[in-house]
Write an enzyme that holds these catalytic residues in place. Structure first.
Site, PDB file in Angstrom:
ATOM      1  N   GLN A  74       0.662  -0.774  -0.466  1.00  8.14           N
ATOM      2  CA  GLN A  74      -0.072  -0.125  -0.128  1.00  8.14           C
ATOM      3  C   GLN A  74       0.892   1.593  -0.078  1.00  8.14           C
ATOM      4  O   GLN A  74       0.022   2.599  -0.174  1.00  8.14           O
ATOM      5  CB  GLN A  74      -1.143   0.331   1.464  1.00  8.14           C
ATOM      6  CG  GLN A  74      -0.071  -0.088   2.291  1.00  8.14           C
ATOM      7  CD  GLN A  74      -0.841   0.414   3.443  1.00  8.14           C
ATOM      8  OE1 GLN A  74      -1.715  -1.011   4.103  1.00  8.14           O
ATOM      9  NE2 GLN A  74      -0.746   0.822   4.505  1.00  8.14           N
ATOM     10  N   CYS A  80      -5.117   0.812   4.009  1.00  9.71           N
ATOM     11  CA  CYS A  80      -5.315  -0.789   4.408  1.00  9.71           C
ATOM     12  C   CYS A  80      -6.563  -1.857   4.740  1.00  9.71           C
ATOM     13  O   CYS A  80      -6.955  -2.336   4.023  1.00  9.71           O
ATOM     14  CB  CYS A  80      -4.992  -0.927   5.822  1.00  9.71           C
ATOM     15  SG  CYS A  80      -5.461  -0.153   7.188  1.00  9.71           S
ATOM     16  N   HIS A 216      -5.815  -1.369  11.513  1.00 11.31           N
ATOM     17  CA  HIS A 216      -5.471  -0.751  10.459  1.00 11.31           C
ATOM     18  C   HIS A 216      -6.322  -2.675   9.859  1.00 11.31           C
ATOM     19  O   HIS A 216      -6.987  -3.898  10.567  1.00 11.31           O
ATOM     20  CB  HIS A 216      -3.663  -1.954  10.775  1.00 11.31           C
ATOM     21  CG  HIS A 216      -2.713  -2.204   9.860  1.00 11.31           C
ATOM     22  ND1 HIS A 216      -3.152  -2.226   9.010  1.00 11.31           N
ATOM     23  CD2 HIS A 216      -2.363  -3.431   9.894  1.00 11.31           C
ATOM     24  CE1 HIS A 216      -2.223  -2.217   7.991  1.00 11.31           C
ATOM     25  NE2 HIS A 216      -1.842  -3.711   8.034  1.00 11.31           N
TER      26      HIS A 216
END
Length: 269
Positions: A74, A80, A216
């Site tokens: 990423q 994410c 995340h």
């Protein structure tokens, strides 16, 4: 290095912490790769996933069944959530249609107007965005840039569609049973210890990764047991030079780092 040493000193698993590719970043610099604010745990799909009643296999890895694309990267964009989402849809599509296609994260970064592109988002919201848009293009057609840009989505290039989403039980035995039967699971996690993770089965203390503060998005692709330690196999989106060739092995069974609190999946028509 003091942080990495502290994590190592109290590690309950077999993980090694040390000079990763992110070890020299400040918390703020590292935070660019995470959601700008913790996930809202109340935003999840309305429908509950049906948990299989048969006992789950002792171990399972969807990488062995051709439904997981290679590890992606990423970059320095907090996307994410988009990688977690596409990873799940790639798996669902491959299982249902017998064809693995790498799908576009950049489409979600640019065209999902509910989430915040490189400043974070939620898979639960991204599923709705995919349905509104009409599907996902391939990585090849709508390549990843790693920054916010205007939406270039072309409905005629759609390669995969979904028709809904489900929330999956927080019970880790149920999660394993669902995963083995249905495919990889999109999850949120607290990534504090991941900055210094170099490999092994991670089992950090709760004080280092608050299970209520997810920041995340990642993808559980399987699980196993090593000695007496059960673990999840988690696909990350920081490239193959991080962790276990881009993967994170995390202790399974204690709700470690909130691994079980935001488990969702798209459904494919």
């Amino acid at each position: 290095m003091k942080k990495a040493r502290k994590l190592q000193d109290v590690e309950k698993g077999t993980a090694k912490y040390g000079p990763t590719i992110f070890a020299d970043l400040t918390e703020d610099e590292f935070g660019v790769r995470l959601n700008s604010k913790p996930w809202d745990l109340s935003i999840r799909p309305k429908d509950n996933a049906v948990i299989p009643q048969d006992p789950a296999p002792k171990a399972w890895d969807w990488r062995d069944h051709g439904v997981v694309t290679p590890v992606k990267n990423q970059g320095s964009c907090g996307s994410c959530w988009a990688f977690s989402t596409t990873g799940n849809v790639e798996g669902q599509w491959a299982i249902k249609k017998q064809k693995l296609v790498s799908l576009s994260e950049q489409e979600l970064v640019d065209c999902d107007k509910v989430d915040q592109g490189c400043n974070g988002g939620l898979p639960s919201q991204a599923y709705d965005a995919i349905m509104k848009l009409g599907g996902l293009e391939t990585e090849k057609e709508y390549g990843y840039k790693g920054y916010d840009e205007k939406c270039f989505f072309k409905k005629s290039d759609v390669a995969a569609k979904i028709n809904g989403s489900v929330k999956i039980s927080e019970n880790e035995d149920d999660m394993a049973a669902w995963l083995a039967k249905n495919g990889p699971i999109s999850i949120g996690i607290n990534a504090f210890a991941m900055q210094f993770y170099m490999g092994g089965i991670a089992h950090p203390w709760k004080i280092f990764c608050n299970p209520k503060k997810l920041d995340h998005g990642v993808l559980i692709v399987g699980y196993g047991v090593e000695g007496s330690k059960p673990y999840w196999i988690i696909k990350n989106s920081w490239g193959e030079s991080w962790g276990e060739k881009g993967y994170y092995l995390l202790y399974r069974g204690g709700g470690v780092c909130g691994v079980n609190t935001m488990c969702t999946s798209a459904t494919v028509p």
